[in-house]
Scaffold this motif. Sequence first.
Motif, PDB file in Angstrom:
ATOM      1  N   VAL A 234       0.848  -1.192   0.000  1.00  0.00           N
ATOM      2  CA  VAL A 234       0.000   0.000   0.000  1.00  0.00           C
ATOM      3  C   VAL A 234       0.886   1.244   0.000  1.00  0.00           C
ATOM      4  O   VAL A 234       1.671   1.467   0.926  1.00  0.00           O
ATOM      5  N   LYS A 235       0.739   2.057  -1.077  1.00  0.00           N
ATOM      6  CA  LYS A 235       1.479   3.313  -1.199  1.00  0.00           C
ATOM      7  C   LYS A 235       0.512   4.398  -1.650  1.00  0.00           C
ATOM      8  O   LYS A 235      -0.159   4.240  -2.687  1.00  0.00           O
ATOM      9  N   ASP A 236       0.423   5.473  -0.878  1.00  0.00           N
ATOM     10  CA  ASP A 236      -0.466   6.600  -1.210  1.00  0.00           C
ATOM     11  C   ASP A 236      -1.887   6.118  -1.472  1.00  0.00           C
ATOM     12  O   ASP A 236      -2.532   6.505  -2.461  1.00  0.00           O
ATOM     13  N   GLU A 237      -2.366   5.224  -0.605  1.00  0.00           N
ATOM     14  CA  GLU A 237      -3.733   4.694  -0.660  1.00  0.00           C
ATOM     15  C   GLU A 237      -3.998   3.880  -1.928  1.00  0.00           C
ATOM     16  O   GLU A 237      -5.148   3.673  -2.317  1.00  0.00           O
ATOM     17  N   LYS A 238      -2.936   3.415  -2.560  1.00  0.00           N
ATOM     18  CA  LYS A 238      -3.061   2.563  -3.736  1.00  0.00           C
ATOM     19  C   LYS A 238      -2.396   1.207  -3.469  1.00  0.00           C
ATOM     20  O   LYS A 238      -1.396   1.120  -2.734  1.00  0.00           O
ATOM     21  N   ALA A 239      -2.952   0.154  -4.065  1.00  0.00           N
ATOM     22  CA  ALA A 239      -2.353  -1.179  -3.975  1.00  0.00           C
ATOM     23  C   ALA A 239      -1.359  -1.337  -5.118  1.00  0.00           C
ATOM     24  O   ALA A 239      -1.743  -1.312  -6.293  1.00  0.00           O
ATOM     25  N   VAL A 240      -0.104  -1.495  -4.768  1.00  0.00           N
ATOM     26  CA  VAL A 240       0.945  -1.630  -5.785  1.00  0.00           C
ATOM     27  C   VAL A 240       1.389  -3.090  -5.831  1.00  0.00           C
ATOM     28  O   VAL A 240       1.933  -3.623  -4.861  1.00  0.00           O
ATOM     29  N   LYS A 241       1.136  -3.728  -6.968  1.00  0.00           N
ATOM     30  CA  LYS A 241       1.545  -5.120  -7.148  1.00  0.00           C
ATOM     31  C   LYS A 241       3.065  -5.184  -7.242  1.00  0.00           C
ATOM     32  O   LYS A 241       3.672  -4.541  -8.095  1.00  0.00           O
ATOM     33  N   THR A 242       3.680  -5.954  -6.351  1.00  0.00           N
ATOM     34  CA  THR A 242       5.138  -5.995  -6.254  1.00  0.00           C
ATOM     35  C   THR A 242       5.610  -7.435  -6.340  1.00  0.00           C
ATOM     36  O   THR A 242       5.307  -8.257  -5.453  1.00  0.00           O
ATOM     37  N   ASN A 243       6.333  -7.779  -7.393  1.00  0.00           N
ATOM     38  CA  ASN A 243       6.817  -9.149  -7.576  1.00  0.00           C
ATOM     39  C   ASN A 243       7.906  -9.471  -6.552  1.00  0.00           C
ATOM     40  O   ASN A 243       8.765  -8.630  -6.244  1.00  0.00           O
ATOM     41  N   ASP A 259      11.204  -5.865  -4.275  1.00  0.00           N
ATOM     42  CA  ASP A 259      11.129  -4.436  -3.973  1.00  0.00           C
ATOM     43  C   ASP A 259      10.166  -4.187  -2.809  1.00  0.00           C
ATOM     44  O   ASP A 259       9.193  -3.431  -2.918  1.00  0.00           O
ATOM     45  N   VAL A 260      10.427  -4.858  -1.711  1.00  0.00           N
ATOM     46  CA  VAL A 260       9.668  -4.674  -0.478  1.00  0.00           C
ATOM     47  C   VAL A 260      10.655  -4.293   0.611  1.00  0.00           C
ATOM     48  O   VAL A 260      11.687  -4.961   0.775  1.00  0.00           O
ATOM     49  N   GLN A 261      10.342  -3.253   1.333  1.00  0.00           N
ATOM     50  CA  GLN A 261      11.248  -2.741   2.346  1.00  0.00           C
ATOM     51  C   GLN A 261      10.677  -2.960   3.747  1.00  0.00           C
ATOM     52  O   GLN A 261       9.469  -3.116   3.917  1.00  0.00           O
ATOM     53  N   LYS A 262      11.565  -2.931   4.715  1.00  0.00           N
ATOM     54  CA  LYS A 262      11.138  -2.995   6.104  1.00  0.00           C
ATOM     55  C   LYS A 262      10.184  -1.847   6.396  1.00  0.00           C
ATOM     56  O   LYS A 262      10.446  -0.696   6.047  1.00  0.00           O
ATOM     57  N   GLY A 263       9.057  -2.160   7.009  1.00  0.00           N
ATOM     58  CA  GLY A 263       8.066  -1.149   7.349  1.00  0.00           C
ATOM     59  C   GLY A 263       6.965  -0.991   6.330  1.00  0.00           C
ATOM     60  O   GLY A 263       5.942  -0.348   6.619  1.00  0.00           O
ATOM     61  N   ASP A 264       7.132  -1.532   5.105  1.00  0.00           N
ATOM     62  CA  ASP A 264       6.060  -1.459   4.105  1.00  0.00           C
ATOM     63  C   ASP A 264       4.824  -2.191   4.619  1.00  0.00           C
ATOM     64  O   ASP A 264       4.918  -3.261   5.225  1.00  0.00           O
ATOM     65  N   GLN A 265       3.655  -1.596   4.332  1.00  0.00           N
ATOM     66  CA  GLN A 265       2.397  -2.246   4.683  1.00  0.00           C
ATOM     67  C   GLN A 265       1.952  -3.115   3.516  1.00  0.00           C
ATOM     68  O   GLN A 265       1.689  -2.620   2.417  1.00  0.00           O
ATOM     69  N   VAL A 266       1.896  -4.439   3.753  1.00  0.00           N
ATOM     70  CA  VAL A 266       1.469  -5.379   2.718  1.00  0.00           C
ATOM     71  C   VAL A 266       0.062  -5.871   3.042  1.00  0.00           C
ATOM     72  O   VAL A 266      -0.302  -6.042   4.204  1.00  0.00           O
ATOM     73  N   VAL A 267      -0.720  -6.074   2.007  1.00  0.00           N
ATOM     74  CA  VAL A 267      -2.109  -6.483   2.185  1.00  0.00           C
ATOM     75  C   VAL A 267      -2.175  -7.954   2.580  1.00  0.00           C
ATOM     76  O   VAL A 267      -1.565  -8.811   1.922  1.00  0.00           O
ATOM     77  N   VAL A 268      -2.925  -8.250   3.638  1.00  0.00           N
ATOM     78  CA  VAL A 268      -3.082  -9.632   4.089  1.00  0.00           C
ATOM     79  C   VAL A 268      -4.536 -10.104   3.986  1.00  0.00           C
ATOM     80  O   VAL A 268      -4.802 -11.303   4.015  1.00  0.00           O
ATOM     81  N   ASN A 269      -5.467  -9.160   3.866  1.00  0.00           N
ATOM     82  CA  ASN A 269      -6.884  -9.524   3.759  1.00  0.00           C
ATOM     83  C   ASN A 269      -7.561  -8.571   2.784  1.00  0.00           C
ATOM     84  O   ASN A 269      -7.382  -7.353   2.876  1.00  0.00           O
ATOM     85  N   GLY A 270      -8.344  -9.133   1.853  1.00  0.00           N
ATOM     86  CA  GLY A 270      -8.968  -8.337   0.808  1.00  0.00           C
ATOM     87  C   GLY A 270      -8.324  -8.542  -0.539  1.00  0.00           C
ATOM     88  O   GLY A 270      -8.562  -7.785  -1.488  1.00  0.00           O
ATOM     89  N   LEU A 271      -7.512  -9.581  -0.656  1.00  0.00           N
ATOM     90  CA  LEU A 271      -6.738  -9.833  -1.868  1.00  0.00           C
ATOM     91  C   LEU A 271      -7.592 -10.304  -3.044  1.00  0.00           C
ATOM     92  O   LEU A 271      -7.233 -10.077  -4.201  1.00  0.00           O
ATOM     93  N   LEU A 272      -8.722 -10.944  -2.765  1.00  0.00           N
ATOM     94  CA  LEU A 272      -9.498 -11.570  -3.835  1.00  0.00           C
ATOM     95  C   LEU A 272     -10.046 -10.551  -4.823  1.00  0.00           C
ATOM     96  O   LEU A 272     -10.188 -10.844  -6.020  1.00  0.00           O
ATOM     97  N   THR A 273     -10.387  -9.357  -4.366  1.00  0.00           N
ATOM     98  CA  THR A 273     -10.972  -8.344  -5.253  1.00  0.00           C
ATOM     99  C   THR A 273      -9.975  -7.264  -5.632  1.00  0.00           C
ATOM    100  O   THR A 273     -10.354  -6.237  -6.186  1.00  0.00           O
ATOM    101  N   LEU A 274      -8.708  -7.495  -5.351  1.00  0.00           N
ATOM    102  CA  LEU A 274      -7.696  -6.467  -5.532  1.00  0.00           C
ATOM    103  C   LEU A 274      -6.947  -6.649  -6.848  1.00  0.00           C
ATOM    104  O   LEU A 274      -6.724  -7.770  -7.305  1.00  0.00           O
ATOM    105  N   SER A 275      -6.567  -5.518  -7.454  1.00  0.00           N
ATOM    106  CA  SER A 275      -5.690  -5.535  -8.628  1.00  0.00           C
ATOM    107  C   SER A 275      -4.757  -4.336  -8.542  1.00  0.00           C
ATOM    108  O   SER A 275      -4.964  -3.418  -7.742  1.00  0.00           O
TER     109      SER A 275
END
Length: 289
Positions: A234-243, A259-275
Amino acid sequence: MRKLLLIAAMLVLTSVIAACSENNGESNDGKEEQVVPVETAKAAKDDMVVEKSLYGRMQPSGTTPVMVQNPGEITELNVANGDTVEEDDHLATIQTSAGNQTIYASTAGEIAQLNAEEGSMASGSDPLMVIADFDPMLMTASVTDSTRGLLETEEIYTVTINDKDYDAELTSLGTMPDDTGLYPVEAEIAQDEGKILTGMTAVMNVPEKRVNDAIIVPTEAVVTESGETFVYVVKDEKAVKTNVTIKETQSDETAVKGDVQKGDQVVVNGLLTLSDGMTVEVSEEGDNS
């Protein structure tokens, strides 16, 4: 006159259609963007220790059979199953053809497997009873050669019994395989107010490998789809797909590279409807550090 009316009607119809088209355009242009509610967890940076689970059974740490020298009638029985005795306690008296035989405890412990009573006959071939040592308890297991290489005697490992964790000291590590080709191991666990019973299943967690300075995310955040493995950051209220590339994984946590850093907020729930690029609203923000 009729032509004038027809022309006027056509002008009105054209105006209505144009107005509807304009309104539809405004409606489409003003359509609200979809916002997806999600829950997140914070990526951490730490060493990941991958553990191997060993399954075993609990038993007394020692058992001493109480034998009768000569068969005879039990004329006095001073103990019952579950009684605690000290060394040299008087257990029973047996009347034999050679006279009375007094049975004393050769060690301290708890009476078990007593299947006799006063007036019954005691055999000279089978134990009259067993004195068992239930503190500490003993976990016994069998392991492969490769797993044996992960273990060390006198080391303390975590053992789970009935969803409760205990410290266990590895006391014996077999050097010769048994008939199944496995190596026997034993570990002692302090008794927990009688809650650890003989026959209970125990799971020992043994460190198998370590991944140093890894980015660690909850396993539920990792998505594998169409040959890709990724997380949503999650960056600037957007879901950024990160390989990402999975380095190691356990049931709850996964070490990843990308490209994931310490402290980044990653989505754990709500993935099914996310793009990728969708606007999200974080309803719950967790901490995985």
